[in-house]
Scaffold this motif. Structure first.
Motif, PDB file in Angstrom:
ATOM      1  N   ASP A  68      -7.687 -50.452  -7.199  1.00 57.40           N
ATOM      2  CA  ASP A  68      -7.179 -50.056  -8.500  1.00 57.40           C
ATOM      3  C   ASP A  68      -8.219 -49.083  -9.030  1.00 57.40           C
ATOM      4  O   ASP A  68      -9.289 -49.487  -9.452  1.00 57.40           O
ATOM      5  CB  ASP A  68      -7.048 -51.295  -9.396  1.00 57.40           C
ATOM      6  CG  ASP A  68      -6.556 -50.916 -10.783  1.00 57.40           C
ATOM      7  OD1 ASP A  68      -6.486 -49.706 -11.086  1.00 57.40           O
ATOM      8  OD2 ASP A  68      -6.254 -51.838 -11.563  1.00 57.40           O
ATOM      9  N   MET A  86      -7.008 -51.854   8.894  1.00 57.84           N
ATOM     10  CA  MET A  86      -8.251 -51.764   8.129  1.00 57.84           C
ATOM     11  C   MET A  86      -8.165 -52.632   6.880  1.00 57.84           C
ATOM     12  O   MET A  86      -9.012 -53.425   6.590  1.00 57.84           O
ATOM     13  CB  MET A  86      -8.537 -50.327   7.705  1.00 57.84           C
ATOM     14  CG  MET A  86      -9.237 -49.495   8.753  1.00 57.84           C
ATOM     15  SD  MET A  86      -9.338 -47.768   8.241  1.00 57.84           S
ATOM     16  CE  MET A  86     -10.651 -47.831   7.037  1.00 57.84           C
ATOM     17  N   ARG A  87      -7.093 -52.413   6.112  1.00 57.52           N
ATOM     18  CA  ARG A  87      -6.884 -53.234   4.921  1.00 57.52           C
ATOM     19  C   ARG A  87      -5.414 -53.193   4.519  1.00 57.52           C
ATOM     20  O   ARG A  87      -4.704 -52.232   4.775  1.00 57.52           O
ATOM     21  CB  ARG A  87      -7.760 -52.757   3.757  1.00 57.52           C
ATOM     22  CG  ARG A  87      -7.563 -51.295   3.408  1.00 57.52           C
ATOM     23  CD  ARG A  87      -8.315 -50.907   2.152  1.00 57.52           C
ATOM     24  NE  ARG A  87      -8.020 -49.511   1.865  1.00 57.52           N
ATOM     25  CZ  ARG A  87      -8.874 -48.509   2.098  1.00 57.52           C
ATOM     26  NH1 ARG A  87     -10.058 -48.743   2.600  1.00 57.52           N
ATOM     27  NH2 ARG A  87      -8.533 -47.273   1.814  1.00 57.52           N
ATOM     28  N   TYR A  89     -18.480 -48.126  -3.217  1.00 54.38           N
ATOM     29  CA  TYR A  89     -18.748 -47.879  -1.814  1.00 54.38           C
ATOM     30  C   TYR A  89     -20.062 -47.107  -1.767  1.00 54.38           C
ATOM     31  O   TYR A  89     -20.304 -46.264  -2.644  1.00 54.38           O
ATOM     32  CB  TYR A  89     -17.594 -47.064  -1.209  1.00 54.38           C
ATOM     33  CG  TYR A  89     -17.475 -47.209   0.287  1.00 54.38           C
ATOM     34  CD1 TYR A  89     -17.075 -48.406   0.870  1.00 54.38           C
ATOM     35  CD2 TYR A  89     -17.779 -46.132   1.130  1.00 54.38           C
ATOM     36  CE1 TYR A  89     -16.970 -48.535   2.237  1.00 54.38           C
ATOM     37  CE2 TYR A  89     -17.668 -46.255   2.505  1.00 54.38           C
ATOM     38  CZ  TYR A  89     -17.268 -47.456   3.055  1.00 54.38           C
ATOM     39  OH  TYR A  89     -17.167 -47.573   4.410  1.00 54.38           O
TER      40      TYR A  89
END
Lengths: 99, 477
Positions: free
Chosen positions: B269, B261-262, B86
């Motif tokens: 992981d 969102m997800r 990210y």
């Protein structure tokens, strides 16, 4: 800790997905063989008797390496952004984050 | 199934920025509001080949927080790498603590419907904060000033059942950390952030249901509203025979609802593994004891002390000690006062009401603790009556100043001189002959009305008890 660490061989496609790498079928086969070789090599360690040995992430018996809480000047904004592919308003500019 | 009643199970993960001068693993300043990317260096920008070095103060503040919250301090803890991709983290891993956090257990005391209760904590660990992303129409911006700041993550057990309990927990936690002086704990400014996990299960069941994680909660109100909305959403889903999917949802203030969102399918992981660049932290009992000696008072201790030292009722002590700044103010005013209970009354009623109305912080009010103590002294000495005192409080709250000076400048001193009041008493009886008759005829309430008239004639300055007494004497003649 990893989800498939107990498996016999590594799932190269899964690892590639985690690492954001695209492998074609040939590469996947190639890396699978190489990775299995590496894992097999490291597996020799399991032959050792480690009964009573504390698990550790470090070989050296060193602990508590601290610094005092003192602020020091770092880079200037110009220096910090010198390698940025794109910048605007003092910020690094990256492709739009979708999440 | 549709007739089942559900119970919510709520757990919170709270991130708190520690008040250190420098970052967690490098010497960059942690000051906020600086120009973007000016408190940065190769370490917090994640350059290859740089080495992190732990900030001792961040360790101490985390241990202090743990001690304040009744945690066990882990004699041995270590740092790990949490891998993810990210743009807020250019190393592609965050340094955090995985299986050996600094603090374990403990709890936060909350005030519930049925008195005080304790919400148990799982752990507190220390990690580095990440960069701040700004989202524009076609791209995103990254500012690394915050990246690498010491961040404490406080994880509660899934032990709360209502949105109100979750908010009480946050408030209790915030107050304890404010007492500890480890953080400013400002949700709006982002130095306290919280993620909420919530699931539903049929009442009486012990197994946990599937949870959803809520994000983007930047005020206590958001936590309350987001939880209410999410519990409603899950309940409806279950009633209609559906099932909750494990997912992360984003609270949207405008819409008053949570949005996906997800889901778990693309859950991360993180591939945790020990940070090879950092050695373990080993804390001896001596070291912990030394830090514990500098431990500030907890809200609970202060409550008990207020009750005994200032002879306050338990209720007062609880209200005053609930917020550190309010307690500090009370104590500053009460310390020099002969009537701490009266000081407490002012703080709990007029002060808190006006703070609520104006949205001000008690630490920044115009009326100083000394001025409040003086105001109490003036009323206790009978120099001003209670109406005048309330008006003066409003004046002092808005503009500050000295109550004594105001009383003198405006001639507000209470008239307790019977000679001076006698004329007004006579005037009131003369102008309200009917009421005077009523009183003589046995209507006791008429005296109240006449007293009011004397107060009016004196423009509020008469001592009401004395006025009533003089009226009664006059009318009984």
């Amino acid at each position: 800790m990893a989800s498939n660490s107990d498996q016999q061989s590594m799932d190269v496609n899964y690892i590639a997905r985690l690492a954001r790498m695209n492998l074609d079928a040939l590469e996947a086969r190639q890396f699978q063989t190489q990775m299995d070789g590496i894992v097999d090599y490291v597996r020799q360690l399991s032959e050792l008797d480690v009964e009573g040995v504390e698990p550790t992430a470090h070989a050296a018996p060193i602990q508590n390496v601290f610094r005092e809480d003192l602020a020091q000047p770092g880079l200037t904004q110009e220096q910090a952004l010198a390698n940025a592919p794109a910048q605007s308003g003092g910020q690094f500019i990256v492709p739009k984050i979708v999440e | 199934m549709s007739a089942a009643r559900y119970e919510a199970v709520i757990g919170l993960e709270v991130h708190v920025q520690l008040k250190t001068r420098s970052k967690m693993f490098c010497g960059c300043a942690t000051s906020f509001g600086a120009e973007p990317n000016t408190n940065v260096c190769p370490v917090c920008l994640g350059y290859p080949g740089t080495m992190p070095v732990m900030n001792r103060e961040a360790i101490r503040l985390t241990v202090l927080s743990g001690l304040m919250l009744g945690c066990r301090i882990n004699p041995r803890s270590k740092f790990d790498r949490k891998s993810y991709f990210y743009p807020d983290m250019p190393k592609n891993y965050q340094i955090t603590q995985y299986d050996q956090p600094l603090c374990l257990g403990g709890g936060v005391e909350i005030e519930g419907a049925s008195g005080l209760a304790t919400v148990p904590l799982t752990r507190i660990h220390l990690e580095e904060d990440v960069a701040k992303n700004m989202h524009f129409a076609t791209c995103s911006g990254v500012d690394f000033n915050r990246a690498g700041s010491p961040l404490m993550e406080i994880v509660s057990e899934p032990a709360m059942h209502t949105p109100e309990q979750a908010v009480a927990y946050l408030q209790g936690l915030k107050q304890t950390l404010m007492y500890a002086g480890v953080s400013d704990c400002n949700l709006e400014e982002g130095n306290m952030r919280c993620d909420v996990n919530v699931s539903l299960r049929p009442v009486g069941a012990t197994a946990l249901g599937t949870k959803a994680e809520l994000k983007n909660l930047n005020s206590f109100k958001s936590v309350l509203l987001a939880l209410r909305a999410e519990i409603g959403r899950q309940e409806q889903l279950l009633r209609e025979g559906g099932r909750v999917v494990q997912e992360t949802r984003r609270w949207d203030v405008e819409a008053g609802a949570t949005f996906l969102m997800r889901t778990k399918e693309d859950a991360h992981d993180y591939r945790y593994f020990p940070e090879p660049d950092l050695m373990p932290v080993v804390l001896s009992e001596q070291q912990i004891a030394e830090w514990a000696r500098g431990l500030p008072e907890t809200p609970r201790q202060r409550r008990a002390r207020f009750a005994s030292e200032y002879s306050l009722p338990e209720y007062d002590a609880r209200v005053l000690a609930a917020d550190k700044a309010v307690g500090d103010y009370f104590e500053a005013a009460a310390r020099g006062s002969k009537a701490p209970k009266i000081v407490s009354n002012w703080v709990m009623t007029e002060m808190l009401r006006r703070l609520g109305e104006t949205g001000q912080e008690i630490a920044a009010v115009q009326i100083t603790p000394a001025a409040l103590a003086e105001l109490v002294e003036l009323t206790e000495a009978g120099a001003i009556n209670s109406n005048t005192a309330r008006e003066l409080f409003g004046e002092l709250f808005a503009n500050g100043g000295s109550p004594r000076a105001l009383v003198e400048a405006r001639g507000l001193a209470q008239v307790s001189d019977s000679g001076a009041l006698q004329a007004l008493v006579d005037q009131a009886i003369r102008e309200n002959a009917k009421s005077a008759e009523d009183f003589r005829g046995g209507k006791a309430v008429a005296l109240k009305f006449l007293t009011g008239q004397v107060m009016r004639l004196s423009r509020g300055k008469a001592n009401p008890q004395l006025a009533a007494q003089l009226l009664e004497e006059r009318l009984k003649k």
